[in-house]
Scaffold this motif. Structure first.
Motif, PDB file in Angstrom:
ATOM      1  N   HIS A 158      29.045 -48.833 -17.567  1.00  0.00           N
ATOM      2  CA  HIS A 158      27.581 -48.775 -17.620  1.00  0.00           C
ATOM      3  C   HIS A 158      26.955 -49.883 -16.781  1.00  0.00           C
ATOM      4  CE1 HIS A 158      26.720 -45.551 -20.485  1.00  0.00           C
ATOM      5  NE2 HIS A 158      27.844 -45.902 -21.101  1.00  0.00           N
ATOM      6  N   ALA A 159      27.556 -51.069 -16.810  1.00  0.00           N
ATOM      7  CA  ALA A 159      27.025 -52.172 -16.018  1.00  0.00           C
ATOM      8  C   ALA A 159      27.127 -51.870 -14.524  1.00  0.00           C
ATOM      9  CB  ALA A 159      27.767 -53.465 -16.352  1.00  0.00           C
ATOM     10  N   ALA A 160      28.265 -51.325 -14.101  1.00  0.00           N
ATOM     11  CA  ALA A 160      28.440 -50.974 -12.688  1.00  0.00           C
ATOM     12  C   ALA A 160      27.413 -49.927 -12.264  1.00  0.00           C
ATOM     13  CB  ALA A 160      29.854 -50.457 -12.450  1.00  0.00           C
ATOM     14  N   LEU A 161      27.233 -48.906 -13.105  1.00  0.00           N
ATOM     15  CA  LEU A 161      26.258 -47.863 -12.780  1.00  0.00           C
ATOM     16  C   LEU A 161      24.843 -48.435 -12.785  1.00  0.00           C
ATOM     17  CD1 LEU A 161      25.878 -44.930 -12.032  1.00  0.00           C
ATOM     18  CD2 LEU A 161      25.857 -44.366 -14.485  1.00  0.00           C
ATOM     19  N   GLY A 162      24.578 -49.359 -13.693  1.00  0.00           N
ATOM     20  CA  GLY A 162      23.273 -50.008 -13.726  1.00  0.00           C
ATOM     21  C   GLY A 162      22.969 -50.738 -12.430  1.00  0.00           C
ATOM     22  N   HIS A 163      23.965 -51.460 -11.900  1.00  0.00           N
ATOM     23  CA  HIS A 163      23.766 -52.159 -10.627  1.00  0.00           C
ATOM     24  C   HIS A 163      23.472 -51.168  -9.504  1.00  0.00           C
ATOM     25  CE1 HIS A 163      24.358 -56.420 -11.248  1.00  0.00           C
ATOM     26  NE2 HIS A 163      25.396 -56.190 -12.022  1.00  0.00           N
ATOM     27  N   LEU A 164      24.161 -50.048  -9.508  1.00  0.00           N
ATOM     28  CA  LEU A 164      23.967 -49.083  -8.425  1.00  0.00           C
ATOM     29  C   LEU A 164      22.622 -48.367  -8.546  1.00  0.00           C
ATOM     30  CD1 LEU A 164      27.651 -48.054  -8.290  1.00  0.00           C
ATOM     31  CD2 LEU A 164      26.338 -48.867  -6.317  1.00  0.00           C
TER      32      LEU A 164
ATOM     33  N   LEU B 170      20.079 -49.901  -9.711  1.00  0.00           N
ATOM     34  CA  LEU B 170      19.191 -50.953  -9.235  1.00  0.00           C
ATOM     35  C   LEU B 170      19.105 -50.922  -7.714  1.00  0.00           C
ATOM     36  CD1 LEU B 170      17.501 -53.564  -9.582  1.00  0.00           C
ATOM     37  CD2 LEU B 170      19.661 -54.832  -9.657  1.00  0.00           C
ATOM     38  N   GLU B 171      20.245 -50.787  -7.032  1.00  0.00           N
ATOM     39  CA  GLU B 171      20.235 -50.723  -5.574  1.00  0.00           C
ATOM     40  C   GLU B 171      19.432 -49.523  -5.080  1.00  0.00           C
ATOM     41  OE1 GLU B 171      21.149 -53.226  -4.075  1.00  0.00           O
ATOM     42  OE2 GLU B 171      22.346 -54.174  -5.642  1.00  0.00           O
ATOM     43  N   ARG B 172      19.411 -48.452  -5.864  1.00  0.00           N
ATOM     44  CA  ARG B 172      18.620 -47.266  -5.504  1.00  0.00           C
ATOM     45  C   ARG B 172      17.172 -47.387  -5.954  1.00  0.00           C
ATOM     46  NH1 ARG B 172      21.973 -41.704  -5.815  1.00  0.00           N
ATOM     47  NH2 ARG B 172      23.619 -42.304  -4.367  1.00  0.00           N
ATOM     48  N   ARG B 173      16.853 -48.525  -6.593  1.00  0.00           N
ATOM     49  CA  ARG B 173      15.510 -48.812  -7.093  1.00  0.00           C
ATOM     50  C   ARG B 173      15.061 -47.826  -8.164  1.00  0.00           C
ATOM     51  NH1 ARG B 173      16.192 -51.306  -2.423  1.00  0.00           N
ATOM     52  NH2 ARG B 173      14.910 -53.099  -1.858  1.00  0.00           N
ATOM     53  N   CYS B 174      16.035 -47.350  -8.915  1.00  0.00           N
ATOM     54  CA  CYS B 174      15.752 -46.530 -10.105  1.00  0.00           C
ATOM     55  C   CYS B 174      15.792 -47.486 -11.299  1.00  0.00           C
ATOM     56  CB  CYS B 174      16.796 -45.424 -10.248  1.00  0.00           C
ATOM     57  SG  CYS B 174      16.845 -44.271  -8.866  1.00  0.00           S
ATOM     58  N   PHE B 175      14.730 -48.263 -11.454  1.00  0.00           N
ATOM     59  CA  PHE B 175      14.758 -49.419 -12.341  1.00  0.00           C
ATOM     60  C   PHE B 175      14.900 -49.053 -13.819  1.00  0.00           C
ATOM     61  CE2 PHE B 175      12.074 -51.117  -8.713  1.00  0.00           C
ATOM     62  CZ  PHE B 175      13.158 -51.693  -8.075  1.00  0.00           C
ATOM     63  N   ASP B 176      14.178 -48.028 -14.272  1.00  0.00           N
ATOM     64  CA  ASP B 176      14.254 -47.662 -15.690  1.00  0.00           C
ATOM     65  C   ASP B 176      15.658 -47.202 -16.066  1.00  0.00           C
ATOM     66  OD1 ASP B 176      11.602 -48.309 -15.988  1.00  0.00           O
ATOM     67  OD2 ASP B 176      10.881 -46.236 -15.870  1.00  0.00           O
ATOM     68  N   THR B 177      16.265 -46.402 -15.193  1.00  0.00           N
ATOM     69  CA  THR B 177      17.627 -45.920 -15.463  1.00  0.00           C
ATOM     70  C   THR B 177      18.623 -47.068 -15.401  1.00  0.00           C
ATOM     71  OG1 THR B 177      16.996 -43.822 -14.442  1.00  0.00           O
ATOM     72  CG2 THR B 177      19.344 -44.188 -14.821  1.00  0.00           C
ATOM     73  N   ALA B 178      18.432 -47.968 -14.439  1.00  0.00           N
ATOM     74  CA  ALA B 178      19.300 -49.145 -14.344  1.00  0.00           C
ATOM     75  C   ALA B 178      19.227 -49.955 -15.632  1.00  0.00           C
ATOM     76  CB  ALA B 178      18.891 -50.005 -13.154  1.00  0.00           C
TER      77      ALA B 178
END
Length: 200
Positions: free
Chosen positions: A39-45, A47-55
């Motif tokens: 989940h942390a790895a997916l959260g970072h990715l 974030l890189e896509r600027r999908c902040f709520d999902t991150a």
């Protein structure tokens, strides 16, 4: 985590690399929803896509799964800092070392410096950047901005030169566009880089 540490070295990874990493991280969560690191790895990715709520959802899920994991707590601090909630981010980053006083990989000190930079705590930020020994252009440029704000003119110039050695085409516009920050924090970054003498 490795993803954050490696990404900090290159402001612009090829899109296909990030797309592949994103697909693998999504698959990891599908295969093991109860694994916080996925989940942390997916959260970072996200974030890189600027999908902040999902991150944020994935980072919070990582912390729910393993609240005693200092890396997950630090990851949440990174995310909150990047989305304009640096004060909360800094609390999580500090709490990571309350969980484990010996926790202190080099990337931790660099992201602690980023949070402190966002909060105008230039002296503390510079000390932690030094401790984390940045190798990327973005954090090196932030160090230059800290020095400029602190009146360390000569060191600011040296760090600008170091930044350009890492990323020869770096300009204020280039770095600000590629730095994951909220709008107000991007304006602050631009101001500091301008003061440090980086070209527009």
């Amino acid at each position: 985590m490795i993803l954050q540490r490696e990404f900090s070295r290159a402001l612009a990874w090829p899109p296909e690399v990030l797309d592949r990493a994103f697909a693998l991280a999504k698959r990891g969560v599908e295969l093991s929803d109860g694994e916080g690191t996925s989940h942390a790895a997916l959260g970072h990715l996200y974030l890189e896509r600027r999908c902040f709520d999902t991150a944020l959802r994935h980072m919070e899920r990582a912390n729910e799964i393993n609240p005693a994991n200092p890396a997950s707590k630090a990851d949440l601090g990174i995310l909150l800092t990047r989305i304009g909630r640096a004060e909360e981010g800094l609390e999580h980053l500090h709490y990571a070392r309350c969980i484990d006083p010996y926790f202190g990989p080099s990337w931790y000190w660099r992201v602690l410096g980023v949070a402190q930079f966002a909060l105008y705590q230039y002296g503390e930020a510079l000390a932690n950047f030094d401790r984390g020994a940045p190798t990327g252009a973005g954090e090196t440029a932030m160090m230059a901005g800290c020095c400029a704000k602190l009146g360390f003119v000569e060191r600011a110039r040296e760090l600008v030169a170091q930044c350009l050695a890492i990323q020869p085409d770096a300009t204020i516009g280039y770095l600000v566009a590629r730095t994951l920050f909220s709008e107000g924090d991007r304006e602050h970054l631009a101001e500091c880089l301008r003061l440090a003498g980086l070209r527009e």
